[in-house]
Write a protein that holds these residues in place. Structure first.
Motif, PDB file in Angstrom:
ATOM      1  N   SER A   1       0.827  -1.211   0.000  1.00  0.00           N
ATOM      2  CA  SER A   1       0.000   0.000   0.000  1.00  0.00           C
ATOM      3  C   SER A   1       0.863   1.264   0.000  1.00  0.00           C
ATOM      4  O   SER A   1       0.344   2.370   0.152  1.00  0.00           O
TER       5      SER A   1
ATOM      6  N   SER B   1      -4.848   0.941   2.954  1.00  0.00           N
ATOM      7  CA  SER B   1      -4.556  -0.311   3.658  1.00  0.00           C
ATOM      8  C   SER B   1      -5.588  -1.340   3.251  1.00  0.00           C
ATOM      9  O   SER B   1      -6.782  -1.132   3.455  1.00  0.00           O
TER      10      SER B   1
ATOM     11  N   THR C   1      -6.243  -4.210   4.570  1.00  0.00           N
ATOM     12  CA  THR C   1      -6.958  -4.733   5.739  1.00  0.00           C
ATOM     13  C   THR C   1      -7.516  -3.622   6.626  1.00  0.00           C
ATOM     14  O   THR C   1      -8.414  -3.844   7.420  1.00  0.00           O
TER      15      THR C   1
ATOM     16  N   THR D   1      -3.492  -2.422   9.807  1.00  0.00           N
ATOM     17  CA  THR D   1      -2.028  -2.448   9.902  1.00  0.00           C
ATOM     18  C   THR D   1      -1.541  -1.363  10.867  1.00  0.00           C
ATOM     19  O   THR D   1      -1.855  -0.179  10.700  1.00  0.00           O
TER      20      THR D   1
HETATM   21  O1  F6P Z   1       2.978  -7.293   6.533  1.00  0.00           O
HETATM   22  C1  F6P Z   1       2.963  -7.515   5.171  1.00  0.00           C
HETATM   23  C2  F6P Z   1       1.725  -6.956   4.536  1.00  0.00           C
HETATM   24  O2  F6P Z   1       0.629  -7.725   4.867  1.00  0.00           O
HETATM   25  C3  F6P Z   1       1.889  -6.853   3.027  1.00  0.00           C
HETATM   26  O3  F6P Z   1       1.608  -8.019   2.371  1.00  0.00           O
HETATM   27  C4  F6P Z   1       0.999  -5.719   2.710  1.00  0.00           C
HETATM   28  O4  F6P Z   1       1.272  -5.169   1.449  1.00  0.00           O
HETATM   29  C5  F6P Z   1       1.307  -4.790   3.860  1.00  0.00           C
HETATM   30  O5  F6P Z   1       1.474  -5.632   4.968  1.00  0.00           O
HETATM   31  C6  F6P Z   1       0.265  -3.753   4.145  1.00  0.00           C
HETATM   32  O6  F6P Z   1      -0.973  -4.325   4.415  1.00  0.00           O
HETATM   33  P1  F6P Z   1      -2.293  -3.462   4.383  1.00  0.00           P
HETATM   34  O7  F6P Z   1      -2.470  -2.949   2.986  1.00  0.00           O
HETATM   35  O8  F6P Z   1      -3.391  -4.414   4.772  1.00  0.00           O
HETATM   36  O9  F6P Z   1      -2.149  -2.344   5.358  1.00  0.00           O
END
Ligand code: F6P
Length: 550
Positions: free
Chosen positions: A155, A205, A207, A210
């Motif tokens: 991201s 993000s 998810t 993060t």
């Molecule tokens: O920790 C690795 C990871 O899951 C990557 O695969 C991903 O690109 C990054 O963290 C950021 O994740 P997100 O976009 O869910 O914040």
């Protein structure tokens, strides 16, 4: 899953390597000068010269046979069709759908994938257009001049790399900055000289869970509200890119200003979709779509070209060739373009998070070395730093050289206007000189013949026989950048297929995240640090607390 190293194709390659290992590229070219013309492939705007590899037509034939043994054709079809080839997460892998042409339909698992992709692209283009035209303003009515993307990993690296690559196409007076690290120095430095009234934050993000991104986004919100003096300002200065609408809403961003994607897009494969919003605001929807066309051109080539004339297949198979048959540990990527300064870092996540695995997709241990270590710097800077090892070190480091025929610089500045070789020509001359020196080297006899003292001759010998690919591109544009990225995405896929691994999960990053959250209280509390997982870490926690006076 069958053990690929037990296959006749693997054994044939091992025998072939034994026969070829003692042969120098000088001999291969002397025996077959035509290889310079023959060992080339064109894919869209990309031209690959792979003649400077320790490989012959036989090598290619044997590697292609290995790909067929590994079922590469069926795997490619399965990926494009949306089968759940990400087995450990039971997901389709459909980043290629992010660049489907509007005319092409694709439905997977009951979802109108093509329709959804274009709906998001249209929404992005509409929003980007309004920001660029000054119709979307900040809370105080001023136009936006800086977009700050807050994200990490996929991201961050994708849009950051692409923005840097395409900054000459940023034509609306809007620049981008990228905040990723949880180190406060990152956000503090990036915001220091910004005008909050003219700053738009894109919280990116997949998810929306993060730690780094949410922590930085909260810091950015505090910064904005402190300076504009109103909580209501947030809705004009924060938008989100995510697959998780609920968490976006919890954070306080209106989901009307959220740009979505789906679990079948891996983070490291996502900047050609909504994660590229900041880039799209800078370069515009049209240039972004040109970039998608560049991706698509390589997708189509990958899908349809015969393996022996298929650029990602050949480059992926050569990666396997050096990793598993020559014992190479790393691959250097050396773009001769300052604009591609972040390309190696971007590729590190793309390739190493994808193929850094030691179990196969079926859960059994891998049977061969996997996961090339990617690294690099733009030429010519690297030449004055680490190329010494590439030329005369003891390790074999295959390298990809990427060059562009046309420069960006104004001819007057470039020097070409004076009639001689301009700066860009000198840059390209360096690329060509390096690949030639790496392949052919310079012998002791040649060096002695120049009058070099005998004692110095061994130090000056350039062994050569160091393999390189040269990728030559007309110009760095949105379209050719898309093609370059798609090329490496598919290289990863080819290698992952041969190794039998799931290139689309990343479980190895999880444990450290959980442990960091467990350890954080031990760093700040006044209690003895009981949470430390091991004696060494406990001692370091004590030391840290002493240093911080806790
Ligand atoms: O920790 C690795 C990871 O899951 C990557 O695969 C991903 O690109 C990054 O963290 C950021 O994740 P997100 O976009 O869910 O914040």
């Amino acid at each position: 899953m069958a053990d690929i190293t037990e296959s006749p194709e693997w054994s044939a390659l091992a025998d072939h390597q034994a026969a070829l290992a003692g042969r120098h590229l000088r001999e291969l070219f002397a025996d077959d000068p035509g290889r310079a013309d023959r060992m080339t492939v064109t894919a869209g705007d990309l031209y690959l010269d792979y003649s400077k590899h320790r490989a012959t037509a036989d090598t290619v034939r044997l590697l292609v046979a290995l790909a067929e043994r590994a079922g590469l054709r069926g795997r490619i079809d399965a990926m494009f069709a949306g089968e759940h080839i990400n087995v450990s997460e039971d997901r389709a892998v459909l980043h290629t759908a992010l660049r489907l042409p509007p005319s092409e339909a694709l439905a997977v698992d009951g979802q109108d994938v093509a329709g959804d992709v274009h709906a998001v692209l249209d929404k992005m283009a509409d929003f980007a257009g309004r920001v660029r035209a000054g119709e979307w303003t900040g809370y105080t009515g001023k136009t936006i001049t800086t977009v700050v993307n807050i994200g990490i990993g996929g991201s961050d690296l994708g849009p950051a790399m692409a923005y840097e690559a395409l900054r000459d196409y940023a034509d609306a007076g809007i620049s981008c900055r990228f905040v990723s690290n949880i180190d406060p120095a990152d956000i503090v430095g990036k915001l220091a000289d910004l005008d909050p009234e003219r700053t738009l934050f894109v919280v990116a993000s997949k998810t929306f869970g993060t730690l780094e991104t949410l922590t930085n986004a909260k810091a950015a919100r505090r910064w904005l509200v402190d300076r504009l003096g109103a909580d209501e300002a947030v809705s004009r200065h924060f938008v989100a890119v995510s697959t998780n609408a609920e968490r976006v809403a919890d954070f306080g961003i209106d989901t009307a200003n959220m740009f979505g994607f789906w679990d079948w897009v891996g983070g490291r494969y996502s900047f050609d979709g909504a994660i590229g919003l900041s880039l799209m605001i800078a370069i515009g929807g049209e240039a972004f779509r040109e970039m998608l066309a560049g991706f698509r051109e390589i997708d189509e080539h990958f899908r349809s070209a015969p393996f022996e004339a298929n650029m990602p297949v050949l480059m992926g198979l050569l990666g396997v060739w050096y990793t598993d048959f020559f014992g190479a540990q790393t691959r250097a990527v050396l773009p001769y373009s300052q604009r591609l300064a972040r390309f190696p870092a971007y590729l590190q996540q793309l390739t190493m998070e994808s193929n850094g695995k030691s179990v196969r997709a079926d859960g059994a241990p891998v049977v061969a070395q996997t996961g090339e270590i990617f690294w690099g710097e733009p030429g010519t800077n690297g030449q004055h730093a680490f190329y010494q090892l590439l030329h005369q070190g003891t390790r074999l480091v295959p390298a990809d050289f990427i060059g562009f025929a046309e420069p960006f610089a104004e001819p007057a500045l470039d020097g070409a206007a004076d009639g001689g070789a301009g700066m860009h020509d000198l840059l390209t001359a360096n690329l060509l000189a390096q690949t030639s020196a790496l392949a052919f080297g310079k012998t002791a006899e040649e060096i002695a013949a120049e009058g070099t003292p005998a004692a110095v001759v061994p130090h000056k010998v350039m062994p050569g026989n160091r393999p390189t690919s040269t990728i030559l591109v007309p110009k760095l544009t949105p379209k050719t950048l898309g093609s370059l990225v798609a090329l490496y995405e598919h290289i990863v896929f080819v290698e992952g297929t041969i190794w039998g691994i799931d290139s689309f999960d990343q479980w190895g990053v999880e444990l450290g995240k959980v442990m960091a959250m467990d350890l954080a209280p031990a760093l700040t509390s006044a209690e003895p640090p009981s949470q430390a997982p091991d004696p060494s870490t406990a001692a370091l926690v004590r030391r840290y607390r002493e240093l911080r006076g806790r």
